[in-house]
Each structure stands twice: as structure tokens, then as C-alpha cells.
Design a protein around this motif. Structure first.
Motif, PDB file in Angstrom:
ATOM      1  N   LYS A   1       8.375  74.483 -23.498  1.00 29.86           N
ATOM      2  CA  LYS A   1       9.708  75.033 -23.286  1.00 29.86           C
ATOM      3  C   LYS A   1      10.771  73.931 -23.400  1.00 29.86           C
ATOM      4  O   LYS A   1      11.799  74.096 -24.075  1.00 29.86           O
ATOM      5  CB  LYS A   1       9.808  75.698 -21.918  1.00 29.86           C
ATOM      6  N   ASP A   2      10.501  72.777 -22.759  1.00 30.82           N
ATOM      7  CA  ASP A   2      11.443  71.660 -22.846  1.00 30.82           C
ATOM      8  C   ASP A   2      11.523  71.097 -24.261  1.00 30.82           C
ATOM      9  O   ASP A   2      12.573  70.586 -24.683  1.00 30.82           O
ATOM     10  CB  ASP A   2      11.040  70.551 -21.869  1.00 30.82           C
TER      11      ASP A   2
ATOM     12  N   SER B   1       7.956  67.530 -33.641  1.00 31.76           N
ATOM     13  CA  SER B   1       8.598  68.491 -34.535  1.00 31.76           C
ATOM     14  C   SER B   1       8.223  68.222 -35.993  1.00 31.76           C
ATOM     15  O   SER B   1       8.071  67.061 -36.410  1.00 31.76           O
ATOM     16  CB  SER B   1      10.118  68.416 -34.379  1.00 31.76           C
TER      17      SER B   1
ATOM     18  N   TYR C   1      11.361  72.911 -27.004  1.00 30.51           N
ATOM     19  CA  TYR C   1      12.271  73.803 -27.718  1.00 30.51           C
ATOM     20  C   TYR C   1      13.712  73.656 -27.225  1.00 30.51           C
ATOM     21  O   TYR C   1      14.659  73.878 -27.992  1.00 30.51           O
ATOM     22  CB  TYR C   1      11.816  75.258 -27.573  1.00 30.51           C
ATOM     23  N   ASP C   2      13.885  73.248 -25.970  1.00 33.50           N
ATOM     24  CA  ASP C   2      15.234  73.027 -25.440  1.00 33.50           C
ATOM     25  C   ASP C   2      15.808  71.675 -25.862  1.00 33.50           C
ATOM     26  O   ASP C   2      16.971  71.372 -25.579  1.00 33.50           O
ATOM     27  CB  ASP C   2      15.223  73.111 -23.907  1.00 33.50           C
ATOM     28  N   GLY C   3      14.972  70.853 -26.528  1.00 32.43           N
ATOM     29  CA  GLY C   3      15.435  69.554 -27.014  1.00 32.43           C
ATOM     30  C   GLY C   3      15.365  68.443 -25.992  1.00 32.43           C
ATOM     31  O   GLY C   3      15.899  67.348 -26.221  1.00 32.43           O
ATOM     32  N   ASP C   4      14.684  68.668 -24.859  1.00 32.09           N
ATOM     33  CA  ASP C   4      14.610  67.648 -23.806  1.00 32.09           C
ATOM     34  C   ASP C   4      13.537  66.593 -24.074  1.00 32.09           C
ATOM     35  O   ASP C   4      13.609  65.482 -23.538  1.00 32.09           O
ATOM     36  CB  ASP C   4      14.348  68.308 -22.448  1.00 32.09           C
TER      37      ASP C   4
ATOM     38  N   TYR D   1       4.429  67.487 -16.243  1.00 32.30           N
ATOM     39  CA  TYR D   1       4.712  68.920 -16.094  1.00 32.30           C
ATOM     40  C   TYR D   1       3.547  69.602 -15.383  1.00 32.30           C
ATOM     41  O   TYR D   1       2.405  69.139 -15.450  1.00 32.30           O
ATOM     42  CB  TYR D   1       4.916  69.576 -17.473  1.00 32.30           C
TER      43      TYR D   1
ATOM     44  N   ASP E   1       5.332  74.718 -19.780  1.00 30.44           N
ATOM     45  CA  ASP E   1       6.609  74.149 -19.341  1.00 30.44           C
ATOM     46  C   ASP E   1       7.062  73.024 -20.269  1.00 30.44           C
ATOM     47  O   ASP E   1       8.259  72.881 -20.564  1.00 30.44           O
ATOM     48  CB  ASP E   1       6.498  73.632 -17.902  1.00 30.44           C
ATOM     49  N   SER E   2       6.100  72.216 -20.739  1.00 33.34           N
ATOM     50  CA  SER E   2       6.467  71.116 -21.635  1.00 33.34           C
ATOM     51  C   SER E   2       6.896  71.645 -23.003  1.00 33.34           C
ATOM     52  O   SER E   2       7.818  71.112 -23.627  1.00 33.34           O
ATOM     53  CB  SER E   2       5.306  70.128 -21.785  1.00 33.34           C
TER      54      SER E   2
END
Length: 465
Positions: free
Chosen positions: A154-155, A98, A157-160, A146, A151-152
């Protein structure tokens, strides 16, 4: 005596320079495929010196050396161009986090034990290379695997996860789903692998050979980077019979990707893993060995056509298309014969939405452009070849050797007619999931086996002659 000594010293210097220049000229003539004329160089120099400048040795020597130097400069330029054409192929992925992560600006700032997202197990680029890279940095990370880069992201942005690997911040698939990704992340590491290009030793004057021509929308400064193919054309060439058989492969053709453990994939994606997997995958599809490739970007396409003075196309139906900057409706055409410059020809070759058969219309148009370009090149001669050299360096990559490119040019511009036939690989549209790219319910073309078998037979017929 002093004058004789000076002349003797001068003559030795001239002879030394002449020998160096002669070697360089020999190399230049070999590049141009004109090595048989090498004996004319010393013969011309001898005649010039003896007959014209018999009493003016210094003047004649200076003139001869100047001529040699000019030819040498041409040789150096040609060598630079041809070397850049088949120098290397680069694979690159990036480690990102980030933009708000102020504590980490490079990979070594990441604490051991942190989780790094990897993608596409079995892929050298998304899995093997990053692990080797981190090991060299003496970092001990945990890895989360992944199916795809998407998919990575997406995670992320989801904070995972905080750290991940992406092939490019300009990646088309990632940007379609996450349009702000370039503004939300920063690059903290770059992982590169450079592959040396393999040059087959085929005698293209006498032996049948195959060429895969791919078009990409990469910029000139990115031409060495692996990227998707916007156009895919397989050429089978028999130099003895002067026959060329061209097959257009739809970019959405659903075929085995040899660079990803033979998983089914869109043909356009395969070159993201390099040109060798592309050659292997298309070759496997048609049961043929593909010897060579030519990869050209949009700028090269436009400039190459402009270099031969444009091309003449019999336009298939009225339509409007986009330009190289994806601005729609810029070029509009009526049905019938039309002269096109490079930008217009690119618009014609890329357009699919204006036609009911979409990708198949585009494949036909690409074939039209290739054939029209060869005709224009044949009519342009050596001057067009010189103009094309400037286009090639920044916009084209190939595994043809220098002398083979010259032989290819001679084949294309020979007075004897080349018989070019073309077909399009047919298929049926459907929706499938391609997890390794994070694509679900994406449109593909399932290959029509009857069409494929027919094209294979025609390729074999060209080989037999």
C-alpha cells in the motif's frame, strides 16, 4: 587355449556386471518392500543358465544381463521418484521495485542508505532472511518495518517507499487488494532458503502414527514452494487395529501459528511458512504429535483419482461447482450415488458456496473423497500403484521414507478391511483482524472447545486401540 582365455575373460566381465546388477536389484526390491525375495534372483539366473541354456553360454548370459538391466532401470526410476517426493522444502521471497525504475535492475544497484520495506518482525522469511541476504551483498540499507506485506505494498503505491519484500507476485491476499501488482513491479532479487525434509523413523507396520494431508492450488513446478493449504485433514492411523480416524480442519479455523510466534491466524495461512510450522500448529491444537505430511496440488489430486479409475460418491444435495481453472458452473450434480473422475472429484471437494454450512460441507466432502479414493485404490491393486508413481513425482511432497510409502500402500490395499471414521472440527463464524497478513474484518472460525475436546478424545482412543 585362446578360446579358453576368451571365455575366461568373457565370464569375468559377465560376473562383474552381474554383481553390479545384483546389488541394484537388491536395492530395487528393498524399495518395493520385496527384499525377502532377493535370493530368487541368483537362483533364477542359475536355473536359467544351467537347465535351459546349458550349451549356449553367451546367449544365456546376454538374456540374464538384459533382464537385470530392465530391473535396474525400474530401480533407477523408483529412486528418482521417491527422492523427489521428500527432497526439500523451499522458502522464497522477492525484492521488488517499480517497473519504471530503470536505474535499478538488481539489488546491488540500490544505493546504500535507501529504505527497504520489511514485514512481519519475528518471521524468518519476511524479516530475518532478507536482512542476512542484504548483509551478504555488503549493502547498508535502512529498514521500515510493517505488520504485513499488504501494508508495505500500500505504501509502495502511495509513493512512500521504492523497495519492498513480497512472498510472491501471485500471493492471493496481495492480489485481492492490488490486482495490477504483477504489471507494476519487477523482481530485482530472490531470497531463498532450502530446508532438508526430516524423515521420522516410525515403524508404520506396528506403531500408531499421524499424517497431515494438505491440498494446495500450486502448479507442478511450484510444488516445492511453501504455499497456503486449501484442504487440511489430520489422519490418525493404528496399523494393528486397522483403524483410521480422520479430522477435517476448516481452512478458516482461527488457531495459533507456531511459525509466527504463536499469533492467532487462519489455519490455511500457516503452511506459507513451511510444513513444519503446519505440523506443529495442528499438533498443538489437538495435543498430539504429527509425524508425517502429504502435500498434494490440484493436478496431483486429479491424476491420482484418474489413476484408480475414478471414485464413487454419494452426493449431498444437487449443486453446481467450479473446475480446476475456477470456471464456475462447469460441473452440476444431482443428489445420490455418482461416479466421478479426478476433475469432478476436485470440484466436489472444493465447493462450499453452494451449501448453507460452507466450509463444513467442504470438509465433509473432502473426507468423502479420501475414503472413496482408498476404497478405489484397494480394488485397483499393483497396477494402480504403478500409475500413481508417475503422478507422485511432480505433484506430491511428503516426509515418508521410501519403504514407509510402500508399507502405507500395503496397508491401504490389504484384503483386511480398514475401519475409517471421520469428523469435522466445529467452530463459530466471526470477523477479526489479522494484521500480519493485512487482513481487517476477515472471516474466521472460532474453535468450539466442546467439539475440540471430543475430537481429542477420539484421537486418543485410536492410539490406545
Amino acid at each position: 587355449k585362446n578360446n579358453k582365455k576368451k571365455r575366461s575373460k568373457f565370464n569375468k566381465i559377465v560376473i562383474f556386471i552381474a554383481i553390479i546388477e545384483f546389488i541394484t536389484i537388491a536395492y530395487t526390491l528393498r524399495i518395493l518392500g520385496l527384499f525377502e525375495f532377493i535370493l530368487l534372483v541368483p537362483l533364477g539366473a542359475f536355473i536359467l543358465k544351467k537347465l535351459i541354456f546349458r550349451k549356449k553360454r553367451i546367449i544365456s548370459s546376454v538374456i540374464i544381463i538384459t533382464i537385470y538391466l530392465l530391473i535396474t532401470m525400474i530401480g533407477i526410476r523408483l529412486n528418482s521418484i521417491f527422492t523427489s517426493l521428500n527432497n526439500k522444502e523451499i522458502q522464497t521471497v522477492y525484492v521488488v521495485t517499480s517497473k519504471d525504475n530503470d536505474a535499478v535492475n538488481k539489488v546491488t544497484d540500490i544505493n546504500d542508505g535507501e529504505v527497504i520495506a520489511l514485514a512481519q518482525k519475528g518471521s524468518e522469511l519476511g524479516y530475518d532472511l532478507p536482512k542476512k541476504y542484504f548483509a551478504k551483498k555488503h549493502k547498508d540499507f535502512d529498514y521500515k518495518l510493517y505488520d504485513s506485506y499488504v501494508d508495505s505494498v500500500k505504501d509502495f503505491y502511495d509513493g512512500d517507499i521504492k523497495y519492498l519484500i513480497v512472498p510472491s507476485l501471485d500471493d492471493e491476499i496481495i492480489n485481492e487488494q492490488f490486482p495490477n501488482v504483477k504489471n507494476d513491479v519487477k523482481i530485482i532479487g530472490k531470497i531463498r532458503k532450502i530446508h532438508k525434509v526430516i524423515n521420522p523413523a516410525t515403524n508404520i507396520k506396528k506403531q500408531v502414527f499421524s499424517v497431515l494431508v494438505t491440498g494446495t492450488d500450486t502448479r507442478s513446478d511450484m510444488i516445492d514452494q511453501n504455499s497456503r493449504s486449501d484442504a487440511i485433514l489430520l489422519l490418525t492411523i493404528n496399523p494393528k487395529t486397522r483403524e483410521v480416524y480422520e479430522v477435517s480442519v476448516p481452512r478458516d479455523a482461527y488457531i495459533e501459528n507456531t511459525g509466527m510466534n504463536n499469533q492467532k491466524d487462519k489455519a490455511t495461512h500457516i503452511s506459507s511458512n513451511g510444513m513444519q510450522p503446519m505440523l506443529d500448529s495442528i499438533g498443538k491444537l489437538f495435543d498430539t504429535k504429527i509425524d508425517y505430511y502429504i502435500k498434494i496440488n490440484f493436478s496431483g489430486f486429479i491424476n491420482a483419482i484418474d489413476a484408480v479409475g475414478g471414485i464413487d460418491i454419494d452426493v449431498e444435495g444437487p449443486f453446481c461447482g467450479q473446475n480446476e481453472f475456477d470456471q464456475k458452473g462447469v460441473y452440476c450434480y444431482d443428489a445420490g450415488p455418482t461416479h466421478m473422475n479426478g476433475s469432478q472429484a476436485l470440484s466436489y471437494a472444493r465447493e462450499r458456496h453452494a451449501f448453507s454450512d460452507g466450509d463444513y460441507a467442504r470438509a465433509r466432502h473432502q473426507s468423502d473423497v479420501i475414503q472413496s479414493f482408498l476404497k478405489a485404490l484397494n480394488n485397483s491393486g499393483i497396477l494402480a500403484y504403478n500409475r500413481l508413481l508417475g503422478v507422485l513425482q511432480e505433484n506430491v511432497r511428503t516426509n515418508f521414507k521410501q519403504n514407509q510409502l510402500n508399507d502405507l500402500f500395503k496397508l491401504a490395499t490389504n484384503d483386511q478391511q480398514i475401519n475409517i471414521t471421520s469428523d469435522v472440527l466445529e467452530g463459530n463464524g466471526t470477523l477479526v483482524d489479522i494484521p500480519m497478513w493485512g487482513l481487517y474484518g476477515t472471516s474466521v472460525q472460532i474453535i468450539d472447545e466442546t467439539s475440540l475436546d471430543s475430537l481429542k478424545g477420539k484421537i486418543d482412543a485410536i492410539k490406545i486401540g
